[in-house]
Enzyme design. Structure first.
Site, short mmCIF file in Angstrom:
data_model
loop_
_atom_site.label_atom_id
_atom_site.label_comp_id
_atom_site.label_asym_id
_atom_site.label_seq_id
_atom_site.Cartn_x
_atom_site.Cartn_y
_atom_site.Cartn_z
N GLN A 1 13.59 -23.74 2.33
CA GLN A 1 13.06 -22.73 1.43
C GLN A 1 12.33 -23.37 0.26
O GLN A 1 12.45 -22.93 -0.89
CB GLN A 1 14.19 -21.83 0.92
CG GLN A 1 14.86 -21.05 2.03
CD GLN A 1 16.00 -20.19 1.52
OE1 GLN A 1 16.19 -20.00 0.33
NE2 GLN A 1 16.78 -19.65 2.45
N CYS A 2 11.54 -24.35 0.55
CA CYS A 2 10.84 -25.14 -0.46
C CYS A 2 9.33 -24.98 -0.29
O CYS A 2 8.86 -24.70 0.82
CB CYS A 2 11.24 -26.61 -0.28
SG CYS A 2 10.38 -27.80 -1.32
N GLY A 3 8.59 -25.18 -1.34
CA GLY A 3 7.14 -25.14 -1.24
C GLY A 3 6.60 -26.21 -0.30
O GLY A 3 5.51 -26.07 0.25
N PHE A 4 7.38 -27.27 -0.08
CA PHE A 4 6.96 -28.35 0.81
C PHE A 4 7.46 -28.16 2.25
O PHE A 4 7.18 -28.97 3.12
CB PHE A 4 7.44 -29.71 0.30
CG PHE A 4 6.87 -30.09 -1.04
CD1 PHE A 4 5.49 -30.23 -1.20
CD2 PHE A 4 7.68 -30.29 -2.13
CE1 PHE A 4 4.95 -30.58 -2.43
CE2 PHE A 4 7.15 -30.64 -3.36
CZ PHE A 4 5.78 -30.78 -3.52
N THR A 5 8.20 -27.08 2.50
CA THR A 5 8.76 -26.83 3.83
C THR A 5 7.71 -26.89 4.95
O THR A 5 8.01 -27.40 6.03
CB THR A 5 9.54 -25.50 3.85
OG1 THR A 5 10.61 -25.60 2.91
CG2 THR A 5 10.10 -25.20 5.22
#
Length: 158
Positions: free
Chosen positions: A35-39
């Site tokens: 659930q990360c912007g980098f996912t």
């Protein structure tokens, strides 16, 4: 001398995995989160895995919930997310800590071998460590480094 191959970790399926089985192969070790912007980097990591896997590269994913609680799920949820969303085929491991008192021994070693502007601390999800065929850390890449921008470094260790 310590190498990455001297460590073990628990797979996402709950089995103890000795990294010794990867001896002689370069490794790309990444702390991940769903659930990360980098996912979306999972997609690039899987592309690297498929592109370079037959030449020996092994991508290893280590979920971590220490940054913004962006990996709240249990092992089954993480596994399902990776499989359904990104068709991840590289080895994934149980959720670990990469900073603090509970840091996994592999990450203690990785950080001691290759620091960053923050010293040895991991800055965020999707910090990447490239390990050569000899088991030594060759490079460390920030979370903002996209997997596709690592090809030159990977080519050098193949």
């Amino acid at each position: 001398m310590t190498t990455a191959y001297d460590f073990s970790a628990t797979s996402i399926d709950g089995e103890e995995v000795s990294l010794e089985q990867f001896r002689g192969k370069p490794l790309l070790i990444v702390n991940t989160a769903s659930q990360c912007g980098f996912t979306p980097q999972y997609e690039g990591l899987e592309k690297l895995n498929r592109e370079y896997g037959d030449r020996g590269l092994v991508v290893l994913g280590f979920p971590c919930n220490q940054f913004g609680h962006q990996e709240p799920g249990d092992a089954e949820e993480i596994k399902n997310f990776c499989n359904l969303r990104y068709d991840v085929t590289f080895p994934m491991f149980e959720k670990i800590d990469v900073n603090g008192k509970g840091t996994h021994p592999l990450y203690e070693w990785l950080k001691s071998e290759k620091g960053s502007v923050l010293g040895s601390r991991i800055k965020w999800n999707f910090t990447k460590f490239l390990v050569g065929k000899d088991g030594q850390v060759v490079d460390r890449f920030s979370p903002t480094t996209k997997p596709e921008n690592m090809r030159d470094a990977i080519e050098k260790v193949l």
